[in-house]
Design a protein around this motif. Structure first.
Motif, short mmCIF file in Angstrom:
data_model
loop_
_atom_site.label_atom_id
_atom_site.label_comp_id
_atom_site.label_asym_id
_atom_site.label_seq_id
_atom_site.Cartn_x
_atom_site.Cartn_y
_atom_site.Cartn_z
N GLY A 35 0.82 -1.19 0.00
CA GLY A 35 0.00 0.00 0.00
C GLY A 35 0.86 1.24 0.00
O GLY A 35 2.09 1.18 -0.01
N THR A 36 0.21 2.37 0.05
CA THR A 36 0.94 3.64 0.11
C THR A 36 1.41 3.87 1.55
O THR A 36 0.89 3.25 2.49
N PRO A 37 2.40 4.73 1.75
CA PRO A 37 2.83 5.03 3.13
C PRO A 37 1.69 5.49 4.01
O PRO A 37 1.62 5.12 5.19
N ASP A 38 0.75 6.28 3.46
CA ASP A 38 -0.39 6.74 4.27
C ASP A 38 -1.26 5.56 4.69
O ASP A 38 -1.74 5.50 5.83
N ALA A 39 -1.48 4.62 3.77
CA ALA A 39 -2.29 3.46 4.10
C ALA A 39 -1.62 2.62 5.17
O ALA A 39 -2.28 2.12 6.09
N ILE A 40 -0.30 2.46 5.07
CA ILE A 40 0.42 1.66 6.06
C ILE A 40 0.38 2.35 7.42
O ILE A 40 0.25 1.69 8.46
N ARG A 41 0.49 3.67 7.42
CA ARG A 41 0.41 4.40 8.70
C ARG A 41 -0.96 4.22 9.36
O ARG A 41 -1.06 4.12 10.58
N LYS A 42 -2.00 4.17 8.56
CA LYS A 42 -3.33 3.92 9.11
C LYS A 42 -3.40 2.53 9.74
O LYS A 42 -4.02 2.33 10.78
N MET A 43 -2.74 1.58 9.09
CA MET A 43 -2.76 0.21 9.61
C MET A 43 -1.97 0.09 10.90
O MET A 43 -2.23 -0.79 11.72
N GLN A 44 -0.99 0.98 11.09
CA GLN A 44 -0.16 0.91 12.29
C GLN A 44 -0.94 1.12 13.57
O GLN A 44 -0.57 0.58 14.62
N VAL A 45 -2.00 1.90 13.52
CA VAL A 45 -2.75 2.20 14.75
C VAL A 45 -3.76 1.12 15.08
O VAL A 45 -4.42 1.19 16.12
N SER A 46 -3.87 0.11 14.23
CA SER A 46 -4.83 -0.97 14.49
C SER A 46 -4.33 -1.85 15.63
O SER A 46 -3.14 -2.18 15.71
N GLU A 47 -5.24 -2.27 16.50
CA GLU A 47 -4.90 -3.19 17.57
C GLU A 47 -4.80 -4.63 17.07
O GLU A 47 -4.30 -5.51 17.77
N SER A 48 -5.29 -4.86 15.85
CA SER A 48 -5.35 -6.23 15.33
C SER A 48 -4.11 -6.65 14.57
O SER A 48 -3.89 -7.83 14.35
N PHE A 49 -3.31 -5.66 14.13
CA PHE A 49 -2.12 -5.95 13.35
C PHE A 49 -0.94 -5.14 13.86
O PHE A 49 -1.12 -4.02 14.36
N LEU A 50 0.24 -5.72 13.72
CA LEU A 50 1.47 -5.03 14.08
C LEU A 50 2.33 -4.92 12.83
O LEU A 50 2.75 -5.93 12.26
N VAL A 51 2.58 -3.69 12.39
CA VAL A 51 3.44 -3.47 11.23
C VAL A 51 4.88 -3.55 11.70
O VAL A 51 5.30 -2.79 12.57
N VAL A 52 5.65 -4.47 11.14
CA VAL A 52 7.02 -4.68 11.62
C VAL A 52 8.05 -4.41 10.55
O VAL A 52 9.24 -4.54 10.80
#
Length: 610
Positions: free
Chosen positions: A380-397
């Motif tokens: 995804g785009t950096p903005d999309a990945i940043r949105k995913m970072q705040v999710s409690e269900s996934f950890l962006v590593v």
């Protein structure tokens, strides 16, 4: 064997089968144990679970304490309070990766003695992956040490791990185990284990790349464009191998990398047929991409372009990156199919592959049901990945520069943690109340919202713990614990106390690798207690509670000895995918560590608690 003993033993065997088969969530298995005990009491009144004892496990102090600690740890994680420690520490250790590695391990070991180690590993995993990149080492060299060290630190205090809370709660009627009672031997085990992992661990660890493209994970150096195939495109119905025929299309070096259909990205193979509505990920030089844009007869519409140069076509210029994302233990998407998660709709990312148990699953990705510890390779785009970072269900590593955030609520979170520790030291028998008070402070102090506190609760763990605690009490109630303990003592007693301790320790270690550590502790503690009393009686010594303490501690340390398999402990599952590990990798480093622990337990427990 009496009827009620046979019934309880059958429940244990059935529970073990359900744990291993993984056909239903572990929490459901715990609730089934409660139901089976309640039904057994109806059939055999007064013998299985009198006075509603089947439900005692669900309201046991250990369950309350563990649940409250989930909230405390979530508050620490949410506010980024650990960041204060790392910010203070890093300038003092310098830029050398080896020194940072040692410093990080020490911080994890100390913190894990006072907070739940699963969120602690979630916090530090991105730091360790970034450290691996700077050190020019694969994450497989660093992530098992992170998990194991977090386990070692938790052995040292009553609140360091839920295992110790369960053990202490199971015997609190007979003996009060203080805050640092476990540390008398636990510190020695932790130091020995830490030394082994730091000085020798990497010799046992694989040098293996992970699912993604490396710890940076980004495709920022590539020229990428995403093209949508129109309904009237002449590419519709044609195989990929014909899409960029240089002799006909003049597309230069451009080629199709991926075909994106819905939420799923498929690797582009030569014989794959292009369909209307497909999004094609194209890589090529600027001239080739400009040519594709300018050709009006292709029916292809450019949607996303990587930054090219000043002569690039007027399309949206957004860098597309690949990142690795871990499914967290408390993810609300566990058990759901990938296609039902709707990654594109929620965050604007597409999934390319799933890694589980060391295997990279690239076919029929949309049908895979997610499990804790699964690794998703998403784009995804950096903005999309940043949105995913705040999710409690996934950890962006991977792929995104991630740092532990500081907020003005961090001091409040640290104050709640220290309040919990202080009360647990002063009132060791009321750990559950101390934890509950600290959790309330976390929410009242707005370190996290009530919804976030509720989401932090791992209901599978709590229900499983409640069910196995009730089963352990039933073991003791029907006399099965005493019968098994007598058999163990009869077999090992002639060889001395150390042999008996090793028998209890070994059985607990084996159970822990395949059940949860909490379940193993809940089942084995009553048995170990009876074994200690039986051994004292066989030696002609007064069977006082202190005589049983070495056997109880053997269970505590055996249940925390979760080093042989990735399924024995939650933090092992968390690092399983990002490290690119195989099942055997844990055994290779965990087996010698387990032998060291077994030898130290046999030597130290009779001496310290004898």
């Amino acid at each position: 064997m009496t009827t009620e003993q046979a019934y309880i033993l059958a429940l244990l065997i059935g529970a073990v089968i359900l744990f291993l088969a993984e056909v239903i969530p572990t929490g459901v298995t715990g609730l089934l144990l409660v139901l089976a005990l309640a039904l057994g009491e109806i059939v055999m009144p007064g013998r299985i679970a009198p006075d509603h004892a089947a439900y005692n496990g669900l309201v046991h102090g250990a369950v309350i304490a563990v649940g409250a600690m989930f909230v405390i740890s979530a508050g620490i994680m949410r506010t980024g309070a650990v960041g204060f420690i790392t910010d203070i520490l890093l300038p003092r250790v310098g830029d050398q990766p080896a020194r940072q590695y040692l410093a990080f391990l020490l911080v994890v070991a100390v913190l894990s003695a006072f907070m739940n180690n699963t969120p602690l590993v979630l916090i530090f995993m991105p730091l360790f992956i970034g450290l691996a990149d700077r050190w020019d080492k694969p994450p497989s060299q660093l992530l098992i040490p992170l998990s194991f060290v977090s386990i070692l630190g938790g052995m040292c205090t009553r609140i360091g791990t839920s295992t110790n809370i369960v053990v202490a709660g199971s015997v609190e009627e007979f003996i009060d185990l203080g805050m640092f009672e476990f540390g008398k031997v636990g510190v020695v085990l932790a130091v020995a284990g830490f030394a082994f992992i730091y000085f020798f661990g990497r010799k046992f660890l694989p040098d293996r790349p992970t699912l993604g493209l490396g710890s940076s994970g980004a495709l920022a150096t590539e020229y990428l464009t995403e093209l949508v195939v129109g309904e009237k495109s002449r590419w519709v119905g044609r195989p990929v191998r014909e899409a960029f025929d240089e002799r006909r299309d003049g597309a230069g070096k451009a080629r199709i990398l991926q075909i994106i259909r819905g939420d799923v990205i498929h690797p582009a193979r030569k014989d794959d047929v292009i369909e209307a509505g497909d999004r094609l990920l194209i890589k090529g030089d600027p001239a080739a991409i400009v040519h594709l844009h300018e050709r009006g007869d292709t029916g292809v519409i450019p949607t996303v372009n990587h930054e090219l140069d000043s002569d690039a076509p007027p399309a949206r210029r957004v860098a597309m990156i690949l990142v690795e994302v871990i499914v967290t233990p408390n993810s609300r998407f566990i058990g759901r199919r990938v296609r039902d998660v709707k990654l594109m709709e929620r965050w604007g990312v597409s999934i390319f592959a799933v890694q589980r148990h060391g295997s990279h699953l690239r076919e029929k990705v949309e049908e895979i049901r997610l499990k804790p510890g699964d690794i998703l390779l998403v784009q995804g785009t950096p903005d999309a990945i940043r949105k995913m970072q705040v999710s409690e269900s996934f950890l962006v590593v991977e792929g995104v520069q991630r740092s532990i955030p500081h907020t003005r609520r961090a001091p409040c979170a640290l104050a709640a943690l220290f309040l919990f520790i202080g009360l647990a030291v002063v009132f060791p028998g009321e750990v559950h109340l101390a934890a509950l008070l600290a959790a309330v402070v976390m929410v009242a102090g707005r370190c996290l919202t009530a919804a976030e506190a509720y989401a932090a609760l791992d209901w599978d763990v709590l229900f499983l713990l409640g069910g196995t605690l009730a089963l352990g009490q039933a073991f003791e109630r029907v006399g099965l614990a005493e019968a098994v303990a007598s058999s163990v003592i009869d077999a090992t007693g002639p060889y001395g106390e150390r042999a008996s301790l090793m028998g209890i320790f070994a059985v607990t270690v084996i159970l822990t690798q395949f059940l949860s550590n909490n379940a193993a502790a809940a089942i084995m503690t009553p048995l170990a207690w009876q074994a200690g009393l039986s051994f004292a009686a066989s030696q002609g010594v007064d069977p006082s509670p202190e005589r049983a303490l070495p056997f109880v501690m053997a269970v505590a340390f055996g249940a925390s000895c979760c080093f042989l398999t990735p399924v024995g402990y939650g933090t092992n599952l968390l690092v399983y995918g990002p490290g690119g590990y195989r099942f055997s990798d844990f055994f290779r480093i965990g087996f010698p560590l387990t032998l060291i622990f077994g030898a130290l337990v046999a030597i130290l427990l009779p001496w310290v608690y004898g």
